[in-house]
Design a protein around this motif. Structure first.
Motif, PDB file in Angstrom:
ATOM      1  N   ARG A 239       0.858  -1.181   0.000  1.00  0.00           N
ATOM      2  CA  ARG A 239       0.000   0.000   0.000  1.00  0.00           C
ATOM      3  C   ARG A 239       0.895   1.232   0.000  1.00  0.00           C
ATOM      4  O   ARG A 239       1.670   1.450   0.927  1.00  0.00           O
ATOM      5  N   MET A 240       0.793   2.033  -1.056  1.00  0.00           N
ATOM      6  CA  MET A 240       1.704   3.165  -1.252  1.00  0.00           C
ATOM      7  C   MET A 240       0.930   4.470  -1.319  1.00  0.00           C
ATOM      8  O   MET A 240      -0.110   4.555  -1.984  1.00  0.00           O
ATOM      9  N   LEU A 241       1.458   5.480  -0.638  1.00  0.00           N
ATOM     10  CA  LEU A 241       0.922   6.836  -0.726  1.00  0.00           C
ATOM     11  C   LEU A 241       1.890   7.690  -1.513  1.00  0.00           C
ATOM     12  O   LEU A 241       3.076   7.781  -1.166  1.00  0.00           O
TER      13      LEU A 241
ATOM     14  N   HIS B 129       0.357  -2.694  -7.116  1.00  0.00           N
ATOM     15  CA  HIS B 129       0.278  -2.148  -5.774  1.00  0.00           C
ATOM     16  C   HIS B 129      -0.999  -1.317  -5.588  1.00  0.00           C
ATOM     17  O   HIS B 129      -1.593  -0.821  -6.558  1.00  0.00           O
ATOM     18  N   ASP B 130      -1.383  -1.156  -4.346  1.00  0.00           N
ATOM     19  CA  ASP B 130      -2.545  -0.341  -3.967  1.00  0.00           C
ATOM     20  C   ASP B 130      -2.037   1.084  -3.762  1.00  0.00           C
ATOM     21  O   ASP B 130      -1.341   1.370  -2.787  1.00  0.00           O
TER      22      ASP B 130
ATOM     23  N   LEU C 186      -6.414  11.577   5.509  1.00  0.00           N
ATOM     24  CA  LEU C 186      -5.268  10.672   5.628  1.00  0.00           C
ATOM     25  C   LEU C 186      -4.577  10.782   6.980  1.00  0.00           C
ATOM     26  O   LEU C 186      -3.704   9.960   7.297  1.00  0.00           O
TER      27      LEU C 186
ATOM     28  N   THR D 112      -3.183   7.697   9.293  1.00  0.00           N
ATOM     29  CA  THR D 112      -3.145   6.435   8.554  1.00  0.00           C
ATOM     30  C   THR D 112      -1.712   5.924   8.450  1.00  0.00           C
ATOM     31  O   THR D 112      -0.746   6.634   8.722  1.00  0.00           O
ATOM     32  N   HIS D 113      -1.583   4.667   8.039  1.00  0.00           N
ATOM     33  CA  HIS D 113      -0.268   4.041   7.896  1.00  0.00           C
ATOM     34  C   HIS D 113      -0.180   3.362   6.532  1.00  0.00           C
ATOM     35  O   HIS D 113      -1.141   2.738   6.081  1.00  0.00           O
ATOM     36  N   PHE D 114       0.981   3.517   5.897  1.00  0.00           N
ATOM     37  CA  PHE D 114       1.226   2.908   4.588  1.00  0.00           C
ATOM     38  C   PHE D 114       2.513   2.083   4.635  1.00  0.00           C
ATOM     39  O   PHE D 114       3.387   2.322   5.469  1.00  0.00           O
ATOM     40  N   ASP D 115       2.611   1.142   3.711  1.00  0.00           N
ATOM     41  CA  ASP D 115       3.878   0.414   3.573  1.00  0.00           C
ATOM     42  C   ASP D 115       4.964   1.349   3.071  1.00  0.00           C
ATOM     43  O   ASP D 115       6.134   1.224   3.468  1.00  0.00           O
TER      44      ASP D 115
ATOM     45  N   VAL E  93       5.686   5.598   1.514  1.00  0.00           N
ATOM     46  CA  VAL E  93       5.263   6.949   1.143  1.00  0.00           C
ATOM     47  C   VAL E  93       6.305   7.530   0.208  1.00  0.00           C
ATOM     48  O   VAL E  93       7.515   7.357   0.415  1.00  0.00           O
TER      49      VAL E  93
ATOM     50  N   ALA F 205       4.719   5.222   7.973  1.00  0.00           N
ATOM     51  CA  ALA F 205       5.142   4.394   6.839  1.00  0.00           C
ATOM     52  C   ALA F 205       6.349   3.561   7.223  1.00  0.00           C
ATOM     53  O   ALA F 205       7.186   3.979   8.027  1.00  0.00           O
TER      54      ALA F 205
END
Length: 323
Positions: free
Chosen positions: A2-4, A25-26, A56, A59-62, A64, A84
């Protein structure tokens, strides 16, 4: 994964989001959305970074990827708002204070934002240093700092590199700077985007100059000409004193010769690409970038007003001046 992507609507940000989506990827793109659309397959979350990251927050991402251009406040705000496992910050080789001495790695002193201050390359570089420091202070060994050099290829809005495939595709006598041994280097936006996604997948950390190999300017222009110029095209070297007499600027501007550098910046495109290449950056031939940049130029209109390059009447003056 999961990428921002903080950005995602133009050039490098969009290319990065596109590549991440392509790999399955998401991808979430946080941007105002005024400069363009996010790529198909990505989710657009409208945000104005002057007011924070909105929904956002927390939130947490794999991973950034932050492509903030100028604001240390934006960078710090994102770091405090989103978590992240891996954090990429797109910086710039403009952080270096000395572009005249080959191999110099001294950077500007970090500088905070001041919207009232006039913009300059020095100020831009100093604010980028402050932003790098903010990232390193917040995430430490999870940070991937990308000091990008000249980014080229489809989608470039600077009009710098694209001037050359545009002009050379028309053939005839083409004015070029009489600086054949000046170094020149660039990185295709798609190659840089692929490396950014690679780094997120591999959790690559560290600070790198994100550039391709440095070559003489004559070789780079020769590769561009070989890709797009019709037979009989002649590259005519214009001495520096003639360029100065006709008010031609180096690097950028509406009356400029892109890629040409002044004497005190001759090492700006002589950065060591070795560490980035060893860490997985893969670069395509300049000829391929030139051909694709030409298609982008044609889509915009070859005869449009440009941000960088020589107007035809100025080039005619130069060619007449040298006979």
């Amino acid at each position: 994964m999961r990428m921002l992507v903080l950005g995602g609507t133009v050039f490098l940000g969009r290319a990065t989001a596109t590549e991440a989506v392509r790999r399955g990827h998401d991808v979430v793109c946080a941007a105002r959305g005024e400069s363009g659309a996010v790529p198909a397959g990505a989710v657009h979350v409208p945000v104005d970074r002057n007011a924070g990251l909105g929904e956002l927050e927390g939130t947490h991402f794999d991973a950034v990827v932050d492509v903030a251009t100028m604001s240390v406040g934006w960078v710090r705000g994102a770091l405090s708002s989103v978590g992240a496992d891996h954090w990429t910050f797109i910086s710039s080789c403009s952080v270096y204070a000395d572009h005249a001495t080959p191999g110099s790695t001294e950077t500007f002193a970090p500088l905070e934002d001041d919207p009232r201050a006039p913009m300059s390359p020095e100020r831009y570089g100093a604010v980028k240093v402050a932003s790098e420091n903010a990232v390193l202070d917040a995430v430490g060994d999870r940070a991937f700092i990308v000091r990008a050099g000249l980014i080229t290829g489809p989608g470039d809005r600077s009009d710098r590199f694209g001037y050359w495939p545009n002009r050379l595709s028309r053939g005839g006598r083409v004015a070029v700077p009489d600086a054949p041994d000046q170094p020149a280097q660039h990185v295709d936006v798609r190659d840089l985007a692929a490396w950014v996604v690679d780094a997120a997948e591999r959790r690559l950390a560290g600070t790198y100059d994100a550039v391709g190999p440095s070559n003489p300017l004559s070789l780079v222009l020769g590769e561009v000409a070989g890709a797009v110029a019709p037979p009989g095209t002649e590259l005519v070297r214009i001495p520096g004193e003639v360029l100065a007499r006709h008010g031609v600027e180096p690097w950028a501007g509406p009356r400029s010769l892109p890629l040409w550098l002044p004497a005190d910046h001759r090492s700006m495109m002589f950065r060591d690409a070795g560490p980035a290449l060893a860490a997985g950056l893969r670069v395509r031939p300049t000829a391929e970038t030139a051909a694709d940049a030409l298609e982008h130029e044609r889509g915009l209109g070859l005869d449009r007003d440009r941000r960088a390059g020589l107007p035809p009447e100025v080039e005619d003056e130069l060619l007449r001046a040298v006979g």
